[in-house]
Design a protein around this motif. Sequence first.
Motif, mmCIF file in Angstrom:
data_model
loop_
_atom_site.group_PDB
_atom_site.id
_atom_site.type_symbol
_atom_site.label_atom_id
_atom_site.label_comp_id
_atom_site.label_asym_id
_atom_site.label_seq_id
_atom_site.Cartn_x
_atom_site.Cartn_y
_atom_site.Cartn_z
ATOM 1 N N ALA A 295 49.956 -49.489 105.215
ATOM 2 C CA ALA A 295 50.499 -50.700 104.908
ATOM 3 C C ALA A 295 51.114 -50.633 103.399
ATOM 4 O O ALA A 295 50.588 -50.412 102.445
ATOM 5 C CB ALA A 295 49.403 -51.907 104.701
ATOM 6 N N SER A 296 52.314 -50.797 103.545
ATOM 7 C CA SER A 296 53.215 -50.376 102.154
ATOM 8 C C SER A 296 54.033 -51.554 101.694
ATOM 9 O O SER A 296 54.185 -52.566 102.340
ATOM 10 C CB SER A 296 54.016 -49.277 102.308
ATOM 11 O OG SER A 296 54.867 -49.339 103.704
ATOM 12 N N LEU A 297 54.053 -51.437 100.189
ATOM 13 C CA LEU A 297 54.755 -52.552 99.516
ATOM 14 C C LEU A 297 55.815 -51.855 98.712
ATOM 15 O O LEU A 297 55.698 -51.135 98.179
ATOM 16 C CB LEU A 297 53.770 -53.463 98.732
ATOM 17 C CG LEU A 297 52.685 -54.254 99.325
ATOM 18 C CD1 LEU A 297 51.530 -52.887 99.661
ATOM 19 C CD2 LEU A 297 52.138 -55.169 98.456
ATOM 20 N N ALA B 281 53.239 -51.329 90.456
ATOM 21 C CA ALA B 281 51.984 -51.117 91.201
ATOM 22 C C ALA B 281 50.932 -51.741 90.426
ATOM 23 O O ALA B 281 49.811 -52.465 90.911
ATOM 24 C CB ALA B 281 51.771 -49.184 91.106
ATOM 25 N N ASN B 282 51.080 -51.654 88.997
ATOM 26 C CA ASN B 282 49.841 -52.127 87.992
ATOM 27 C C ASN B 282 49.717 -53.670 88.235
ATOM 28 O O ASN B 282 48.902 -54.315 88.207
ATOM 29 C CB ASN B 282 50.281 -51.909 86.891
ATOM 30 C CG ASN B 282 50.336 -50.303 86.380
ATOM 31 O OD1 ASN B 282 49.734 -49.736 86.988
ATOM 32 N ND2 ASN B 282 51.262 -50.026 85.610
ATOM 33 N N ARG B 283 50.964 -54.349 88.520
ATOM 34 C CA ARG B 283 51.046 -55.724 88.782
ATOM 35 C C ARG B 283 50.469 -56.455 90.044
ATOM 36 O O ARG B 283 50.349 -57.374 90.193
ATOM 37 C CB ARG B 283 52.436 -56.339 88.808
ATOM 38 C CG ARG B 283 53.286 -55.909 87.321
ATOM 39 C CD ARG B 283 54.693 -56.437 87.320
ATOM 40 N NE ARG B 283 55.317 -55.824 86.204
ATOM 41 C CZ ARG B 283 56.729 -55.641 86.238
ATOM 42 N NH1 ARG B 283 57.455 -55.774 87.567
ATOM 43 N NH2 ARG B 283 57.318 -55.180 85.221
ATOM 44 N N LEU C 123 54.469 -61.190 92.896
ATOM 45 C CA LEU C 123 53.718 -60.557 91.921
ATOM 46 C C LEU C 123 54.172 -59.460 91.176
ATOM 47 O O LEU C 123 53.972 -58.833 90.087
ATOM 48 C CB LEU C 123 52.375 -60.158 92.077
ATOM 49 C CG LEU C 123 51.353 -61.607 92.383
ATOM 50 C CD1 LEU C 123 49.863 -60.984 93.251
ATOM 51 C CD2 LEU C 123 51.057 -62.461 91.245
ATOM 52 N N TRP C 124 54.969 -58.332 92.061
ATOM 53 C CA TRP C 124 55.140 -57.129 91.386
ATOM 54 C C TRP C 124 56.461 -57.206 90.666
ATOM 55 O O TRP C 124 56.988 -56.273 89.886
ATOM 56 C CB TRP C 124 55.731 -56.240 92.889
ATOM 57 C CG TRP C 124 56.333 -57.028 93.730
ATOM 58 C CD1 TRP C 124 57.798 -57.234 93.689
ATOM 59 C CD2 TRP C 124 56.131 -57.539 94.894
ATOM 60 N NE1 TRP C 124 58.187 -58.144 94.754
ATOM 61 C CE2 TRP C 124 57.121 -58.334 95.421
ATOM 62 C CE3 TRP C 124 54.778 -57.668 95.552
ATOM 63 C CZ2 TRP C 124 57.057 -58.772 96.836
ATOM 64 C CZ3 TRP C 124 54.379 -58.594 96.616
ATOM 65 C CH2 TRP C 124 55.756 -59.202 97.232
ATOM 66 N N LEU C 125 57.050 -58.644 90.506
ATOM 67 C CA LEU C 125 58.196 -58.581 89.497
ATOM 68 C C LEU C 125 57.413 -59.334 88.306
ATOM 69 O O LEU C 125 58.438 -59.412 87.317
ATOM 70 C CB LEU C 125 59.121 -59.649 90.211
ATOM 71 C CG LEU C 125 59.681 -59.170 91.217
ATOM 72 C CD1 LEU C 125 61.040 -60.292 91.801
ATOM 73 C CD2 LEU C 125 60.613 -57.913 91.228
ATOM 74 N N ARG C 126 56.338 -59.789 88.196
ATOM 75 C CA ARG C 126 55.856 -60.716 86.993
ATOM 76 C C ARG C 126 55.586 -59.800 85.861
ATOM 77 O O ARG C 126 55.081 -58.802 86.021
ATOM 78 C CB ARG C 126 54.618 -61.146 87.810
ATOM 79 C CG ARG C 126 54.026 -62.006 86.688
ATOM 80 C CD ARG C 126 54.295 -63.590 87.145
ATOM 81 N NE ARG C 126 54.051 -64.226 88.391
ATOM 82 C CZ ARG C 126 52.593 -64.670 88.573
ATOM 83 N NH1 ARG C 126 51.883 -64.700 87.688
ATOM 84 N NH2 ARG C 126 52.676 -65.388 89.690
ATOM 85 N N ALA C 127 56.295 -60.342 84.670
ATOM 86 C CA ALA C 127 56.043 -59.641 83.453
ATOM 87 C C ALA C 127 54.511 -59.589 83.155
ATOM 88 O O ALA C 127 54.425 -58.733 82.308
ATOM 89 C CB ALA C 127 56.879 -60.440 82.412
ATOM 90 N N GLU C 128 53.892 -60.757 83.323
ATOM 91 C CA GLU C 128 52.360 -60.443 82.847
ATOM 92 C C GLU C 128 51.465 -60.602 84.250
ATOM 93 O O GLU C 128 51.785 -61.255 85.040
ATOM 94 C CB GLU C 128 51.905 -61.775 82.344
ATOM 95 C CG GLU C 128 52.832 -62.136 81.184
ATOM 96 C CD GLU C 128 52.291 -61.247 80.119
ATOM 97 O OE1 GLU C 128 51.245 -60.762 80.190
ATOM 98 O OE2 GLU C 128 53.166 -60.932 79.098
#
Lengths: 86, 224
Positions: free
Chosen positions: B90-92, B28-30, B194-199
């Motif tokens: 709208a869900s992710l 969620a943060n990403r 983006l949800w997988l992205r380390a940064e």
Amino acid sequence: MTDTVDANLRALLAGVLGLGEDRAAALTADSGLFGELPEFDSMAVATVLTEMEDRLGILIDDDEVEGEIFETYGNLLDFAERKVRG
Amino acid sequence: MDEQLFRLSPAGPPRATVLFIPPLFEEANRVRRTLVLAMRALVAEEFAALLPDLPGQNESLVPLVEANLERWRSALADVARGVDGPLIVASLRGGCLIDHDAEAAAWWRLAPANGASLLRTLLRARVSADREAGIASSIEGLREAAKTGALLLAGNRLSPAMIAQLGDAEARAVEPLRTVTLGKNEDKIAGTPLWLRAEPGEDAAMARAIADDIIGWSRSCGVI
């Protein structure tokens, strides 16, 4: 088949590590991953393993995951290709 | 307990409201920044947009260990009931696992994740962190321990109920539903996961594409 695994793996690393397509395309068999790329932390390792399962249609037993798999891109690609061949 | 609800509204009455259900846990943060950009793009098209905090997530004062998927589904149903006028959900990613109890005129899902995969990643991160700390643990051992006690997984303290529900959770059938994934063809959103992205990063073009796709789907469903 090999090309597909390679392309899938590069796209996956580009996404998870935020490398961008250029840096992902420039990875060679000797390119260092864990310990070399600051983005590659333990959460990223976990994400990469699960994404490999989903995208390559394989199941990874965590007992077979040794540290050296993540040392270089070449090692990771070898592991992925072995798993895809079954 | 009431949770924070981030709301953006147009100056006049909205044509419809889009309720975003974010991915779960760290994911969620990403994507939060990109989701807020998508919300702004929707407001520019006279939509209202909502991004609620789930109990135990983001700014919530509820300890995460008290949350589970059932509680999240019911909290989202409450948010949906509070909306006047037509609603699009709208869900992710993992948000797609908890979106079906909210009453809506249409559903839209981006890159749905299954609960078992999300849980496996969390368990793997714990095993990997344990290994770095010189502690021997295994995914099977953690699964067994999770039957009787809470587990700390990648910074998330999860109850046995949460872990059990997550392990079984799949996105449910809802109607009318449009599901899109990332890619370059039809029924795809161009962008990076983006949800997988380390940064954490943000992607304005992807936000625009998300808003456009939701608007197009609202029109197809006769919501607007």
